[in-house]
Scaffold this motif. Structure first.
Motif, short mmCIF file in Angstrom:
data_model
loop_
_atom_site.label_atom_id
_atom_site.label_comp_id
_atom_site.label_asym_id
_atom_site.label_seq_id
_atom_site.Cartn_x
_atom_site.Cartn_y
_atom_site.Cartn_z
N ARG A 44 0.65 -1.11 -0.06
CA ARG A 44 -0.08 0.04 -0.10
C ARG A 44 0.90 1.28 0.06
O ARG A 44 0.43 2.26 0.25
N SER A 45 2.02 1.13 -0.44
CA SER A 45 2.98 2.29 -0.43
C SER A 45 3.49 2.40 -1.75
O SER A 45 4.34 1.68 -2.21
N TRP A 46 3.10 3.29 -2.69
CA TRP A 46 3.72 3.62 -4.00
C TRP A 46 4.46 4.67 -4.43
O TRP A 46 4.29 5.87 -3.73
N SER A 47 4.95 4.83 -5.60
CA SER A 47 5.40 6.03 -6.18
C SER A 47 4.42 6.50 -7.18
O SER A 47 3.76 6.04 -7.61
N VAL A 48 4.34 7.82 -7.34
CA VAL A 48 3.72 8.47 -8.44
C VAL A 48 3.85 7.92 -9.79
O VAL A 48 3.01 7.92 -10.75
#
Length: 314
Positions: free
Chosen positions: A12-16
């Motif tokens: 649930r942690s992403w990059s743009v």
């Protein structure tokens, strides 16, 4: 760190960059969801216009991702409203929204009232004091809500330089919010910027949440959303670097007190013996005390407001 949080950080942690703009736009067109961008503003004439212009150019004119840009002016004495309107935003004054309920000062108050004057299925909040603004702040946090139906709230994460030092911003986060979350709500320990003012959420979630009227709104929203929809419905997206004006130490102390009060209410639903904070400033006769009240009021979930229910029926 909890195994649950470690797993959350990988899922649930992403990059743009994980969601190209064309992919986000395709999801919006496929699902038919609408997006509102809200900027709470108080004396931000130097920055609010540039932010609105970037969003309007990149995400309204170039790519039809954003359906409305609303600046809610909470009593500016400068040209904030005029600058925002010229840049292409719809400007609404805080006191004109739900006038039967007298407004109180505070960021959370403005965000709560904004639900009554926006129509988007997804509501994206952006602080109005950002400099060198990129529309990635909007598309980055809106993207997961459009592409993943299991996500209900997305926070932006970023570096916060202070002066010439990288990553030294966010002093209240490191000294107050992060210790509170790690000790009392360890499931939220993975949020890089829990107090950040850039986040997006589904209206169906926001309308069920109480809103602390002041600076405690971000922490309160995270904690309440965790209990309402669970950790896997929350996410964060790395959007790069956030540059903005920094407040002095005493202002940060008052912010920290409001955040602590918000946490205390959620821990015990009790009452402070003394909901005030005394600070000291050097004067002609030495150190002089200055006492400030701590925000203790919270607005109820918007679904409990008759005017909001009537608007939804209409």
């Amino acid at each position: 760190m909890l195994e649950e949080v470690e797993r959350w950080l990988t899922t649930r942690s992403w990059s743009v960059a994980d969601r190209p703009l064309h992919q986000i736009l395709a999801a919006k067109q496929r699902t038919g969801q609408t997006v509102s961008v809200v900027l709470p503003a108080l004396n931000e004439e130097e920055t609010v216009g540039d932010i609105v212009e970037v969003i309007r150019h990149d995400l309204v004119e170039q790519v039809p991702l954003v359906d409305e840009i609303v600046v809610v002016d909470s009593g500016s004495t400068d040209g904030t409203s005029q600058v925002a309107a010229r840049a292409g935003a719809r400007v609404v004054h805080r006191d004109a929204i739900l006038p039967r309920v007298p407004a109180v000062p505070g960021k959370g108050e403005v965000l709560w009232r904004s639900l009554l004057v926006t129509g988007g299925d997804i509501v994206c909040f952006i602080d109005a004091d950002l400099r060198e603004f990129s529309s990635d702040f909007v598309s980055g946090i809106v993207g997961p809500l459009l592409t993943d139906p299991d996500v209900d709230l997305v926070k932006a994460m970023y570096d916060r330089p202070l002066g010439g030092s990288a990553g030294q911003g966010g002093r209240v986060t490191e000294l107050m919010a992060r210790p509170l979350l790690n000790m009392h709500w360890p499931q939220l320990a993975g949020f890089v910027q829990p107090l950040g003012g850039e986040y997006a959420a589904r209206r169906t979630l926001l309308e069920q949440l109480p809103f602390p009227v002041g600076y405690g709104v971000e922490l309160g929203m995270l904690v309440d959303a965790l209990h309402l929809v669970g950790l896997d419905a929350l996410a964060q997206v790395d959007v790069g670097v956030r540059r903005h004006r920094h407040q002095d130490g005493q202002a940060l102390g008052r912010m920290a007190a409001a955040i602590y009060r918000t946490a205390q209410l959620r821990l015990a639903r009790g009452h402070l013996v003394r909901p005030a904070l005394t600070q000291f400033e050097r004067g002609e006769a030495g150190f002089e005390p200055r006492t400030y009240s701590v925000d203790t009021e919270e607005r109820p979930p918007m679904v409990e407001i008759a005017e909001y229910a009537e608007r939804k029926v209409a």
